[in-house]
Design a protein around this motif. Structure first.
Motif, PDB file in Angstrom:
ATOM      1  N   ALA A  23       1.359  -0.801   0.223  1.00 37.90           N
ATOM      2  CA  ALA A  23      -0.303  -0.042  -0.222  1.00 37.90           C
ATOM      3  C   ALA A  23       1.160   0.841   0.077  1.00 37.90           C
ATOM      4  CB  ALA A  23      -1.007   0.273   1.482  1.00 37.90           C
ATOM      5  N   PRO A  24       0.103   2.617  -0.643  1.00 35.87           N
ATOM      6  CA  PRO A  24       1.202   3.900  -0.406  1.00 35.87           C
ATOM      7  C   PRO A  24       1.844   3.760   0.751  1.00 35.87           C
ATOM      8  CG  PRO A  24      -0.984   3.858  -0.829  1.00 35.87           C
ATOM      9  CD  PRO A  24      -1.268   2.466  -0.904  1.00 35.87           C
ATOM     10  N   ASP A  25       3.260   3.738   1.179  1.00 31.15           N
ATOM     11  CA  ASP A  25       3.996   4.289   1.932  1.00 31.15           C
ATOM     12  C   ASP A  25       4.166   3.335   3.133  1.00 31.15           C
ATOM     13  OD1 ASP A  25       4.661   6.578   1.752  1.00 31.15           O
ATOM     14  OD2 ASP A  25       2.501   7.341   1.724  1.00 31.15           O
ATOM     15  N   GLY A  26       3.688   1.379   2.781  1.00 25.51           N
ATOM     16  CA  GLY A  26       3.126   0.794   4.236  1.00 25.51           C
ATOM     17  C   GLY A  26       3.817  -0.254   3.443  1.00 25.51           C
ATOM     18  N   PRO A  27       4.778  -1.173   3.951  1.00 23.39           N
ATOM     19  CA  PRO A  27       5.642  -1.987   3.446  1.00 23.39           C
ATOM     20  C   PRO A  27       5.131  -3.273   2.548  1.00 23.39           C
ATOM     21  CG  PRO A  27       4.236  -3.471   6.190  1.00 23.39           C
ATOM     22  CD  PRO A  27       3.920  -1.614   5.146  1.00 23.39           C
ATOM     23  N   ALA A  28       5.945  -4.159   2.654  1.00 22.31           N
ATOM     24  CA  ALA A  28       5.587  -5.068   1.072  1.00 22.31           C
ATOM     25  C   ALA A  28       4.952  -6.263   1.985  1.00 22.31           C
ATOM     26  CB  ALA A  28       7.157  -5.466   0.178  1.00 22.31           C
ATOM     27  N   PHE A  29       3.702  -6.647   1.374  1.00 18.31           N
ATOM     28  CA  PHE A  29       3.036  -7.860   2.145  1.00 18.31           C
ATOM     29  C   PHE A  29       3.407  -9.060   0.508  1.00 18.31           C
ATOM     30  CE2 PHE A  29       0.019  -4.911   0.757  1.00 18.31           C
ATOM     31  CZ  PHE A  29      -1.063  -6.347   0.349  1.00 18.31           C
ATOM     32  N   PRO A  30       3.038 -10.689   0.973  1.00 15.21           N
ATOM     33  CA  PRO A  30       2.216 -11.570   0.085  1.00 15.21           C
ATOM     34  C   PRO A  30       1.434 -11.037  -0.259  1.00 15.21           C
ATOM     35  CG  PRO A  30       3.199 -12.463   2.159  1.00 15.21           C
ATOM     36  CD  PRO A  30       3.232 -10.875   2.240  1.00 15.21           C
ATOM     37  N   ALA A  31       1.176 -11.695  -1.305  1.00 18.43           N
ATOM     38  CA  ALA A  31      -0.835 -11.690  -1.467  1.00 18.43           C
ATOM     39  C   ALA A  31      -1.455 -12.525  -1.987  1.00 18.43           C
ATOM     40  CB  ALA A  31      -1.295 -10.200  -2.485  1.00 18.43           C
ATOM     41  N   LEU A  81      -7.321  -5.252  -6.587  1.00 14.40           N
ATOM     42  CA  LEU A  81      -5.528  -4.822  -6.559  1.00 14.40           C
ATOM     43  C   LEU A  81      -5.141  -2.975  -7.092  1.00 14.40           C
ATOM     44  CD1 LEU A  81      -2.586  -5.874  -7.629  1.00 14.40           C
ATOM     45  CD2 LEU A  81      -3.987  -5.678  -9.577  1.00 14.40           C
ATOM     46  N   ALA A  82      -6.379  -2.189  -7.878  1.00 13.50           N
ATOM     47  CA  ALA A  82      -5.456  -0.725  -8.153  1.00 13.50           C
ATOM     48  C   ALA A  82      -5.363   0.141  -6.909  1.00 13.50           C
ATOM     49  CB  ALA A  82      -7.031   0.009  -8.597  1.00 13.50           C
ATOM     50  N   GLU A  83      -5.400  -0.508  -5.595  1.00 16.55           N
ATOM     51  CA  GLU A  83      -5.297   0.222  -4.662  1.00 16.55           C
ATOM     52  C   GLU A  83      -3.446  -0.170  -3.843  1.00 16.55           C
ATOM     53  OE1 GLU A  83      -7.263  -0.485  -0.931  1.00 16.55           O
ATOM     54  OE2 GLU A  83      -9.381  -0.217  -1.932  1.00 16.55           O
ATOM     55  N   PHE A  84      -2.608  -0.846  -4.382  1.00 17.74           N
ATOM     56  CA  PHE A  84      -1.369  -1.169  -4.529  1.00 17.74           C
ATOM     57  C   PHE A  84      -0.667  -1.057  -5.066  1.00 17.74           C
ATOM     58  CE2 PHE A  84      -4.542  -4.147  -2.387  1.00 17.74           C
ATOM     59  CZ  PHE A  84      -4.173  -3.659  -0.941  1.00 17.74           C
ATOM     60  N   ARG A  85       0.195  -1.485  -4.758  1.00 14.02           N
ATOM     61  CA  ARG A  85       2.223  -0.771  -6.259  1.00 14.02           C
ATOM     62  C   ARG A  85       2.002  -2.637  -6.151  1.00 14.02           C
ATOM     63  NH1 ARG A  85       7.822   1.789  -5.199  1.00 14.02           N
ATOM     64  NH2 ARG A  85       8.879   0.724  -7.222  1.00 14.02           N
ATOM     65  N   VAL A  86       2.362  -3.190  -7.422  1.00 12.38           N
ATOM     66  CA  VAL A  86       3.026  -4.364  -7.883  1.00 12.38           C
ATOM     67  C   VAL A  86       4.578  -4.134  -7.401  1.00 12.38           C
ATOM     68  CG1 VAL A  86       2.223  -5.993  -8.933  1.00 12.38           C
ATOM     69  CG2 VAL A  86       0.814  -4.606  -8.494  1.00 12.38           C
ATOM     70  N   HIS A  87       5.281  -5.208  -6.706  1.00 11.63           N
ATOM     71  CA  HIS A  87       6.958  -5.913  -6.545  1.00 11.63           C
ATOM     72  C   HIS A  87       6.538  -6.752  -7.635  1.00 11.63           C
ATOM     73  CE1 HIS A  87       7.298  -2.044  -3.753  1.00 11.63           C
ATOM     74  NE2 HIS A  87       6.072  -2.428  -3.343  1.00 11.63           N
ATOM     75  N   ALA A  88       8.005  -6.819  -7.948  1.00 10.43           N
ATOM     76  CA  ALA A  88       8.055  -8.357  -8.595  1.00 10.43           C
ATOM     77  C   ALA A  88       8.480  -9.310  -7.050  1.00 10.43           C
ATOM     78  CB  ALA A  88      10.013  -8.193  -8.453  1.00 10.43           C
ATOM     79  N   PRO A  89       7.483 -10.379  -7.875  1.00 19.17           N
ATOM     80  CA  PRO A  89       6.849 -11.119  -7.102  1.00 19.17           C
ATOM     81  C   PRO A  89       7.162 -12.219  -5.657  1.00 19.17           C
ATOM     82  CG  PRO A  89       6.945 -12.564  -9.297  1.00 19.17           C
ATOM     83  CD  PRO A  89       7.716 -10.912  -9.330  1.00 19.17           C
ATOM     84  N   VAL A  90       8.887 -12.359  -6.108  1.00 17.32           N
ATOM     85  CA  VAL A  90       9.925 -13.065  -5.312  1.00 17.32           C
ATOM     86  C   VAL A  90      11.340 -12.283  -5.635  1.00 17.32           C
ATOM     87  CG1 VAL A  90      10.790 -14.929  -6.502  1.00 17.32           C
ATOM     88  CG2 VAL A  90      10.236 -15.152  -4.842  1.00 17.32           C
ATOM     89  N   GLU A  91      11.736 -12.652  -4.384  1.00 12.51           N
ATOM     90  CA  GLU A  91      13.341 -12.008  -3.830  1.00 12.51           C
ATOM     91  C   GLU A  91      14.137 -13.892  -4.078  1.00 12.51           C
ATOM     92  OE1 GLU A  91      14.328  -9.990  -0.688  1.00 12.51           O
ATOM     93  OE2 GLU A  91      12.913  -8.025  -1.207  1.00 12.51           O
TER      94      GLU A  91
END
Length: 333
Positions: A23-31, A81-91
């Motif tokens: 989420a904006p200014d929030g930590p990344a999380f698995p979804a 989904l539109a509320e979130f930023r999408v990162h690379a799915p895995v590190e």
């Protein structure tokens, strides 16, 4: 701001996929993401505030059953989904990359790099190359090398073109995501170690692939492929069971709306199972690791058009969704 693709009727094939969001200014999380663009935060579902997608892959055999149940739970609280930023799915801890694994691509290269004095017609040289590819598929080994996890970036993030990169090029690839530790696994069992699939664009600076100062050493994959952000990944990990046949997927890459790559994974010289098995003969593959499977014909070198500031790449693979990345030139100063 990163550019995102236009919404489509279904983001991917199957009942769900895994992503890493914030989420904006929030930590990344698995979804858990559904094809219609709804998101379930898996930290709450699994009761672990520090959960990551890689943690789920570490226990994939049991996590998959739980994920299937969550995907079918109509009472689960989901958000758009539109509320979130999408990162690379895995590190990933390890990235296994591959070269020269698409038949038509390698044939084109063979024809283009004609030996001095070879005046044979193109059709004859192309037939010779096709014969070589058939022999290679039957008798030779895949070409696999190591990439750096630090090159991985999100599927909608800007890609910085380093000032020193004279010939940056695109390479759309199918990537397998490992779900169980794999070491010296046979070809016939290799796909059972794959948790799912995602999209990778394995960028390469063609000008630094070969060491001009040390030609006897050969290729320099460190410099040519591992700049920060040179591996846009995702957006999703689609479980292996959702794809009927990873050996028959269409890969399409467009540059500023113009199609550059359009090929099927049918054109692979070495199958996905052979790639995973081969990599596991030398290295121990770990959950979350990536096995990239090579790029088809249609790279920038083929078209005589390399990446430059402002270019937008749209990449898609059947059933896996799409990514969009914009190129930003690094200030030479």
């Amino acid at each position: 701001m990163p550019v995102k693709p236009e919404p489509s009727s279904a983001l991917f094939t199957g009942p769900f996929a895994l992503g890493t969001l914030s989420a904006p200014d929030g930590p990344a999380f698995p979804a858990l993401v559904t094809p219609d663009g709804q998101v379930l935060d898996l930290r709450a579902a699994f009761g672990d505030e520090r959960l990551t997608v890689r943690d789920l892959l570490e226990r994939w055999d049991t996590a998959l059953e739980r994920l299937r149940a969550l995907a079918g739970d109509g009472d689960a609280v989901r958000r758009p989904l539109a509320e979130f930023r999408v990162h690379a799915p895995v590190e990933p801890r390890q990235v296994f990359q591959s070269g020269a694994n698409y038949r038509q691509h390698v044939i084109d290269l063979h024809v283009a790099h004609r030996a001095p004095g070879d005046e044979r017609p193109e059709a004859e040289r192309r037939a010779e190359a096709a014969e070589l590819m058939d022999r290679r598929a039957a008798e030779d080994l895949p070409y696999v090398f190591i990439g750096l996890p630090s090159a991985v970036t999100g599927p909608y993030d800007d890609v910085t073109l380093p000032a020193w990169a004279e010939k940056p090029d695109w390479e759309l690839e199918l990537a397998a995501v490992i779900g169980r530790p794999a070491y010296r696994v046979p070809v016939e069992e290799a796909l059972s170690y794959v948790a799912g699939y995602t999209i990778a664009n394995d960028l390469t600076d063609r000008a630094t692939v070969f060491r001009r100062d040390m030609p006897q050493i050969g290729t320099d994959w460190l410099r040519s492929k591992n700049a920060p952000g040179f591996t846009p990944l995702g957006p999703w990990i689609v479980p292996a069971g959702s794809l009927a046949d990873p050996g028959d997927l269409r890969l399409v890459l467009k540059l500023n709306g113009e199609t550059m790559q359009d090929e099927s994974t049918k054109d692979m010289i070495f199958s996905l199972a052979r790639m995973v098995s081969y990599a596991s003969q030398s290295a121990r593959l770990l959950p979350g690791d990536l096995v990239l499977t090579g790029s088809p014909a249609g790279n920038g070198m083929h078209w005589g058009r390399l990446l430059r500031d402002g270019d937008v790449m749209d990449a898609s693979i059947t059933g896996l969704g799409s990514q969009r990345t914009r190129c930003v030139a690094q200030d030479a100063s």
